[in-house]
Write a protein that holds these residues in place. Structure first.
Motif, PDB file in Angstrom:
ATOM      1  N   LEU A   5       0.806   4.330  -4.724  1.00 18.08           N
ATOM      2  CA  LEU A   5       2.331   3.418  -3.847  1.00 18.08           C
ATOM      3  C   LEU A   5       1.599   2.031  -4.805  1.00 18.08           C
ATOM      4  O   LEU A   5       3.181   1.002  -4.500  1.00 18.08           O
ATOM      5  CB  LEU A   5       1.046   2.984  -2.997  1.00 18.08           C
ATOM      6  N   PHE A   6       0.950   1.580  -5.124  1.00 20.48           N
ATOM      7  CA  PHE A   6       1.111   0.291  -6.004  1.00 20.48           C
ATOM      8  C   PHE A   6       1.877   0.551  -7.410  1.00 20.48           C
ATOM      9  O   PHE A   6       1.034  -0.843  -8.409  1.00 20.48           O
ATOM     10  CB  PHE A   6      -0.313  -0.201  -5.902  1.00 20.48           C
ATOM     11  N   ALA A   7       2.763   1.675  -7.706  1.00 21.56           N
ATOM     12  CA  ALA A   7       3.120   1.430  -9.347  1.00 21.56           C
ATOM     13  C   ALA A   7       4.453   1.493  -9.480  1.00 21.56           C
ATOM     14  O   ALA A   7       4.287   2.317  -8.609  1.00 21.56           O
ATOM     15  CB  ALA A   7       2.146   2.004 -10.112  1.00 21.56           C
ATOM     16  N   PRO A   8       4.702   1.251 -10.295  1.00 22.21           N
ATOM     17  CA  PRO A   8       6.629   1.393 -10.267  1.00 22.21           C
ATOM     18  C   PRO A   8       6.653   3.865 -10.504  1.00 22.21           C
ATOM     19  O   PRO A   8       5.633   3.877 -11.209  1.00 22.21           O
ATOM     20  CB  PRO A   8       6.972   1.000 -11.750  1.00 22.21           C
ATOM     21  N   SER A   9       7.595   4.080 -10.042  1.00 25.51           N
ATOM     22  CA  SER A   9       7.657   5.559 -10.355  1.00 25.51           C
ATOM     23  C   SER A   9       8.458   5.937 -10.584  1.00 25.51           C
ATOM     24  O   SER A   9       8.354   7.118 -11.704  1.00 25.51           O
ATOM     25  CB  SER A   9       8.212   5.753  -8.819  1.00 25.51           C
TER      26      SER A   9
END
Length: 104
Positions: A53-57
């Motif tokens: 959720l807190f990282a680029p995908s």
């Protein structure tokens, strides 16, 4: 299998709606119970992190679909938490920042 419901019968429609509301209330209460303890909030925060959720995908290959699937689960969980009690989400967030500052 249960009895067939008649959508034209107002009492059956009201009963089904009430049952659905009670089920949803139970789900949100379950989440409030988990989120009411520091341990529960830490557990949920860890899972939100694992969901990416807190990282680029973004990826340049098909892994982006996997990452977005995980992230979607995290976003759904945040939506559930904020529907149950948005103050608990904010509390969880603040606690995680405090824990990170302390190195926990």
């Amino acid at each position: 299998m249960g009895k067939q419901k008649n959508a034209a019968d107002e009492s059956q429609v009201a009963e089904a709606a009430g049952s659905e509301r009670r089920g949803r209330d139970r789900e949100l209460n379950d989440l409030r119970t988990v989120m009411s303890t520091p341990e529960g909030r830490r557990f949920i925060w860890r899972w939100l992190g694992m969901c990416g959720l807190f990282a680029p995908s973004f990826e340049t290959n098909a892994r982006i679909y996997f990452n977005e699937g995980r992230r979607d689960i995290g976003l759904r969980l945040v939506a559930e938490i904020t529907e149950a009690d948005e103050a608990l989400y904010l509390q969880m967030q603040l606690e995680s920042f405090e824990n990170a500052k302390r190195g926990d």
